[in-house]
Design a protein around this motif. Structure first.
Motif, PDB file in Angstrom:
ATOM      1  N   GLU A   9       0.834  -1.199   0.000  1.00 17.22           N
ATOM      2  CA  GLU A   9       0.000   0.000   0.000  1.00 17.22           C
ATOM      3  C   GLU A   9       0.870   1.251   0.000  1.00 17.22           C
ATOM      4  O   GLU A   9       0.561   2.237  -0.687  1.00 17.22           O
ATOM      5  N   ALA A  10       1.949   1.200   0.780  1.00 26.41           N
ATOM      6  CA  ALA A  10       2.849   2.358   0.834  1.00 26.41           C
ATOM      7  C   ALA A  10       3.442   2.643  -0.534  1.00 26.41           C
ATOM      8  O   ALA A  10       3.765   3.776  -0.851  1.00 26.41           O
ATOM      9  N   ASN A  11       3.564   1.595  -1.352  1.00 27.53           N
ATOM     10  CA  ASN A  11       4.132   1.779  -2.679  1.00 27.53           C
ATOM     11  C   ASN A  11       3.077   2.129  -3.712  1.00 27.53           C
ATOM     12  O   ASN A  11       3.358   2.177  -4.895  1.00 27.53           O
ATOM     13  N   GLY A  12       1.857   2.341  -3.245  1.00 25.78           N
ATOM     14  CA  GLY A  12       0.807   2.812  -4.138  1.00 25.78           C
ATOM     15  C   GLY A  12       0.301   1.776  -5.116  1.00 25.78           C
ATOM     16  O   GLY A  12      -0.135   2.123  -6.207  1.00 25.78           O
ATOM     17  N   LEU A  13       0.351   0.499  -4.773  1.00 31.10           N
ATOM     18  CA  LEU A  13      -0.234  -0.507  -5.661  1.00 31.10           C
ATOM     19  C   LEU A  13      -1.753  -0.361  -5.627  1.00 31.10           C
ATOM     20  O   LEU A  13      -2.325   0.105  -4.652  1.00 31.10           O
ATOM     21  N   ARG A  14      -2.401  -0.802  -6.701  1.00 26.45           N
ATOM     22  CA  ARG A  14      -3.859  -0.701  -6.754  1.00 26.45           C
ATOM     23  C   ARG A  14      -4.478  -1.637  -5.720  1.00 26.45           C
ATOM     24  O   ARG A  14      -3.951  -2.715  -5.450  1.00 26.45           O
ATOM     25  N   GLY A  15      -5.618  -1.203  -5.196  1.00 23.87           N
ATOM     26  CA  GLY A  15      -6.307  -1.988  -4.172  1.00 23.87           C
ATOM     27  C   GLY A  15      -6.520  -3.421  -4.587  1.00 23.87           C
ATOM     28  O   GLY A  15      -6.293  -4.354  -3.816  1.00 23.87           O
ATOM     29  N   ARG A  16      -6.918  -3.617  -5.842  1.00 25.31           N
ATOM     30  CA  ARG A  16      -7.192  -4.970  -6.314  1.00 25.31           C
ATOM     31  C   ARG A  16      -5.926  -5.838  -6.301  1.00 25.31           C
ATOM     32  O   ARG A  16      -5.948  -6.999  -5.889  1.00 25.31           O
ATOM     33  N   THR A  17      -4.807  -5.240  -6.731  1.00 22.54           N
ATOM     34  CA  THR A  17      -3.544  -5.977  -6.715  1.00 22.54           C
ATOM     35  C   THR A  17      -3.173  -6.377  -5.297  1.00 22.54           C
ATOM     36  O   THR A  17      -2.770  -7.506  -5.036  1.00 22.54           O
ATOM     37  N   VAL A  18      -3.314  -5.427  -4.375  1.00 22.76           N
ATOM     38  CA  VAL A  18      -2.958  -5.707  -2.983  1.00 22.76           C
ATOM     39  C   VAL A  18      -3.846  -6.822  -2.435  1.00 22.76           C
ATOM     40  O   VAL A  18      -3.358  -7.769  -1.813  1.00 22.76           O
ATOM     41  N   ALA A  19      -5.151  -6.721  -2.718  1.00 19.65           N
ATOM     42  CA  ALA A  19      -6.086  -7.702  -2.153  1.00 19.65           C
ATOM     43  C   ALA A  19      -5.832  -9.090  -2.709  1.00 19.65           C
ATOM     44  O   ALA A  19      -5.756 -10.063  -1.962  1.00 19.65           O
ATOM     45  N   ILE A  20      -5.667  -9.199  -4.029  1.00 21.32           N
ATOM     46  CA  ILE A  20      -5.562 -10.520  -4.648  1.00 21.32           C
ATOM     47  C   ILE A  20      -4.139 -11.067  -4.593  1.00 21.32           C
ATOM     48  O   ILE A  20      -3.887 -12.133  -4.059  1.00 21.32           O
ATOM     49  N   ARG A  21      -3.181 -10.302  -5.117  1.00 20.76           N
ATOM     50  CA  ARG A  21      -1.839 -10.875  -5.274  1.00 20.76           C
ATOM     51  C   ARG A  21      -1.036 -10.867  -3.990  1.00 20.76           C
ATOM     52  O   ARG A  21      -0.077 -11.618  -3.861  1.00 20.76           O
ATOM     53  N   TYR A  22      -1.369  -9.990  -3.089  1.00 19.46           N
ATOM     54  CA  TYR A  22      -0.592  -9.936  -1.849  1.00 19.46           C
ATOM     55  C   TYR A  22      -1.342 -10.623  -0.704  1.00 19.46           C
ATOM     56  O   TYR A  22      -0.882 -11.622  -0.175  1.00 19.46           O
ATOM     57  N   ALA A  23      -2.515 -10.087  -0.357  1.00 21.25           N
ATOM     58  CA  ALA A  23      -3.200 -10.622   0.830  1.00 21.25           C
ATOM     59  C   ALA A  23      -3.818 -11.999   0.567  1.00 21.25           C
ATOM     60  O   ALA A  23      -3.506 -12.978   1.245  1.00 21.25           O
ATOM     61  N   ALA A  24      -4.668 -12.106  -0.463  1.00 20.55           N
ATOM     62  CA  ALA A  24      -5.390 -13.354  -0.684  1.00 20.55           C
ATOM     63  C   ALA A  24      -4.454 -14.486  -1.109  1.00 20.55           C
ATOM     64  O   ALA A  24      -4.584 -15.627  -0.677  1.00 20.55           O
TER      65      ALA A  24
END
Lengths: 554, 326
Positions: free
Chosen positions: B230-245
């Motif tokens: 998030e600090a690097n400004g990735l899109r919410g969808r990317t963060v949710a799917i590729r990182y968290a999920a």
């Protein structure tokens, strides 16, 4: 115009069903382009909360409850999510405390860069790999890192990768939240060097958040000190170092000393134990020596096809009854493995460990209890060494019953006596508390009291103060000193912190890759080190005094 | 690749062990199927030795040394020859299993996969929109539904949707009048018959997947790499799917593997309630009729399916988590 203007900023934590706490209270601060500012305070001072608020990363239950954060002319405190997201490129970046966990374990480093480039579209697809290589080069990593997963890199390398990632945003402001705290001493030093060089070369504004005033004074031109959510002092590093105005800053500063100095003093710490066996203590709990004779420990290879790991390599020493010896070295130097072999947790691959008449390396389960009545451990992390569900009294009653065989009222009396010994008074009050109601220093005292329950001859303290704030360290070190002077227990003190080793021990052994590289009287070894590795360890300690004395700083 | 081969080797080894156990255990039990059959006959009158011999021959009582029996058994297993069923005499066990397996695999297997995918997706949404109705509705609803024992849900569904309202058929895999073929009409009929049992399994298992995924994802959302992304400004969808999920799904795969492995053996109650001609139904019949060859074949099938599902999940782990590949 300043790059960043923080005006009257307040941040409040509002956990559901609990009293809200004001973590940051009316903080005002302005940062110029290209400044290197240190933000210092102990745990709970609100420094990280401020850092997270400034980069708009504060998440519920934290909430910005008032004030403005003006970055380059726009108030970012109330930007919506998408505007904020696009602002991050060419804006403000953050490097987190535990760089080892800041990378997604299932994505390669190249993917991490790719994700950022794709999110902001500022690097065309064809140039991405090349750009990532350039960025890695800035933090002194080879391009081969790109195809690795985070789990395949060391802690220091991962922290470097996360700095390179933050750098890929081409930020004008970079906030480093304790960037080196989780790293090994020598690595810490190298990573800080990289951060300083980068800041000078790239010219971004840097905010270095740290609990360690020494680290900050060594790097920053300006220091902001926070205490209880408020900014209590803000001034040039040189001025903070030579003439701190606020009592809190003075207190923080007073806990720094050079372990190489002729006389080392810490406030609230008094040297009581007889040095080099000059006079006997009032009581002599210890009457047996620990003898470690040509001990080696080899662990089988972690994976097939790899080399076996030699954690301890032919180490011999003798801990005399009532003596205090330090085992120092960076992580992986084998110091904790030695502690495990002395307590019978691990068996040496070769060599012998004896305590009195006991052959520790051959003890069976039942005999281990006899050993543990005499040799007790104090652990590094007081937050996880106590069961959060049990009161202090319960925690202490167990060993009192097991080792001393006391029951009922007698056991209770002994528990209160132990609390008295470790300085937790009024004892009745502390006996009834649960761990979460105690500060880190108080918890560590409970851990020490538990170790004392069996009337041990030897205390093995594994980094007992490294998790504590500086202001609490001296107290715990003082307690260890009191125990040695008053009860006459022997102390094996394991640490990477040479300053604390200097004040509580008489003898020192420096370990490197499992081998003893230097040993002798603590004062002698630290003042006049002979081995290059000892010098390296000493040089890794931040020394603001040196920086300002040389006059090389601005 | 080496990881996959190693896992494959392990699979072959465990398969052999399972097959061998399946051979040993019945031989350790007292009595034999022939004894049981003779005892049954004896109730009607004395059994002559010739009748006894005939029964033993008919049941194919194994002869020879234990080693010979073992070799013959292994040979039979490899050729999927499990002998003749007692209950459905003279049908081959393998034919019976082949007739029942597709129904279970298609109905229960597909629903298990669908429930996992659907539940995981809903769980991701719930965790990402934590604290909103998108979180509370599925979590409360999910825990409510999964609190019912599934045979009870099955009975309720059969009673109301099948019996009282008559919207859906209450038994069988397809209409008695339909002839199995590959026409749309027949497929529709099959789906129509599968609707109730499928709905039961979906309803009762969905909640668990939602809750499991939501809770692990809430944890990963607090992880440093998510904050850093998030600090690097990735899109919410990317963060949710590729990182968290992406990281949150890993612990749930184990549960998925167990559910997949349970498809063949665990559908007994549902198939019983809906009289669905799958493996569970067959197993129930085999047990009540002491049909030893059929039972043995089915037990082996259940073991093998659990092993295969585990193998599949381990390969999946290898693909999804670089840390397991080493």
């Amino acid at each position: 115009m300043s790059l960043l203007e923080i005006q009257d900023l307040s941040v409040v934590y509002e956990p559901r069903g609990a009293v809200p706490t004001h973590a940051v209270k009316n903080a005002s601060l302005s940062l110029e382009q290209g400044e290197f500012v240190g933000l210092v305070g102990e745990s709970g001072s609100g420094k990280s909360t401020l850092g997270f608020a400034v980069t708009r990363l504060a998440k519920a239950p934290a909430r910005i409850s008032g004030g403005r954060i003006v970055f380059d002319g726009t108030d970012i405190a109330h930007l919506d999510a998408e505007e904020l997201r696009t602002q991050r490129r060419g804006g403000f970046a953050m490097v987190l405390q535990s760089g080892m966990n800041a990378l997604n374990p299932v994505r390669t480093i190249a993917h991490h860069f790719g994700d950022i480039f794709a999110a902001h579209g500022h690097v065309p697809k064809a140039r991405r790999r090349q750009r990532a290589t350039e960025l890695l080069d800035k933090v002194q990593l080879p391009s081969t890192v790109l195809d690795r997963y985070p789990g395949e890199l060391s802690g220091g390398m991962r922290q470097r990768v996360s700095i390179a990632l933050a750098l890929s945003l081409e930020p004008r402001l970079m906030v480093f939240d304790e960037p080196t705290t989780a790293l090994d001493v020598l690595v810490q030093h190298a990573v800080m060097d990289t951060i300083r060089e980068l800041q000078a070369a790239e010219g971004f504004t840097a905010v270095l958040i740290s609990h360690d005033l020494g680290v900050v004074l060594e790097s920053a031109e300006r220091v902001v000190v926070m205490h209880d959510g408020e900014i209590v002092e803000d001034g040039a590093s040189r001025q903070i170092f030579s003439a701190p105005a606020h009592p809190y800053t003075q207190m923080l500063l007073s806990h720094y000393a050079d372990p190489r100095a002729e006389v080392v003093e810490l406030p609230g710490f008094e040297r009581k134990a007889p040095q080099d066996g000059a006079a006997r203590p009032e009581r002599a709990a210890a009457h047996d020596a620990i003898v470690v004779d040509h001990v080696s420990k080899v662990y089988p290879p972690p994976r097939r096809g790899e080399q076996a790991v030699t954690a301890v390599d032919d180490v011999s020493f003798r801990l005399e009854p009532g003596a205090a010896m330090a085992l120092v070295g960076q992580s992986g130097s084998g110091k904790s493995t030695i502690a495990k072999m002395i307590t019978g947790v691990e068996r040496p691959t070769s060599g012998t460990v004896t305590f009195g008449d006991l052959r520790v390396d051959r003890l069976r389960r039942r005999q281990l209890k006899t050993l543990h009545a005499d040799v007790q451990m104090v652990f590094q992390d007081p937050y996880s060494a106590l069961n959060p569900l049990h009161t202090v009294e319960y925690t202490l009653t167990r060993p009192v019953e097991n080792f001393a065989g006391l029951k009922g009222e007698a056991a209770r009396e002994r528990v209160l006596e132990l609390l008295e010994t470790v300085g937790l008074t009024p004892v009745e009050q502390y006996a009834a508390k649960l761990p979460h109601q105690l500060s880190g220093g108080q918890r560590q005292r409970v851990v020490i009291a538990r170790a004392l329950a069996s009337n041990p001859q030897v205390l093995i303290a594994d980094e007992p103060v490294s998790m504590l704030d500086v202001s609490l360290r001296a107290g715990v070190l003082g307690l260890l000193e009191d125990l040695r002077a008053g009860l006459g227990v022997s102390l094996l003190y394991i640490t990477h912190d040479l300053l604390s080793a200097r004040v509580v021990t008489d003898q020192i052994m420096v370990l490197h890759h499992g081998r003893v590289v230097e040993s002798g009287g603590t004062t002698q070894v630290l003042r006049f080190p002979e081995d290059a590795y000892t010098t390296q360890l000493l040089d890794a300690i931040p020394q603001p005094a040196r920086r300002f004395a040389d006059g090389q700083a601005s | 690749m080496r990881y996959a081969l190693r896992k494959l080797g392990l699979l072959v080894l465990t398969l052999w062990a399972a097959v061998t156990l399946n051979f040993v255990i019945p031989r350790l039990m007292p009595g034999s199927p022939a004894d049981a059959a003779i005892a049954k006959l004896a109730q009607n009158g004395p059994v002559t030795p010739s009748v006894q011999a005939a029964i033993e021959a008919q049941l194919g009582m194994p002869g020879g040394s234990i080693w010979d029996q073992y070799v013959a058994y292994l040979n039979n297993v490899i050729h999927l020859d499990f002998g003749v069923s007692y209950t459905f005499f003279p049908q081959q066990v393998s034919e019976l299993v082949a007739g029942a397996l597709p129904w279970t695999l298609i109905m229960v297997g597909a629903v298990t996969v669908i429930a996992f995918v659907l539940g995981t997706l809903i769980g991701i949404g719930a965790a990402w929109k934590r604290g909103t109705w998108m979180d509370s509705l599925p979590t409360v609803g999910g825990s409510f539904l999964s609190a019912f024992p599934y045979f009870w849900t099955a009975l309720l569904i059969v009673f109301f949707l099948g019996y009282v309202l008559g919207w859906f058929p209450t038994s069988g895999a397809y209409s008695a009048t339909a002839v199995p073929n590959l026409s749309w009409e027949f497929l529709g009929d099959v789906l129509y018959h599968a609707a109730l049992p499928a709905a039961t399994i979906l309803l009762t298992s969905l909640g668990g997947w939602i809750l499991g995924m939501r809770n692990t994802m809430i944890n990963t959302l607090g992880d440093d790499y998510v904050t850093f992304a998030e600090a690097n400004g990735l899109r919410g969808r990317t963060v949710a799917i590729r990182y968290a999920a992406r990281n949150a799904i890993l612990p749930n795969l184990t549960g998925f593997g167990m559910a997949l492995g349970g498809v063949v053996g665990g559908s007994l109650l549902v198939e019983q309630v809906f009289a669905y001609p799958g493996v569970g139904y067959l197993l129930f019949n085999a047990v009540t009729n002491q049909d030893f060859p059929l039972m043995q074949a089915l037990f082996l099938m259940i073991t093998v399916s659990v092993l295969l599902a585990n193998f599949l999940v381990e390969i999946l782990y290898g693909v999804l988590d670089p840390r397991t590949r080493r």
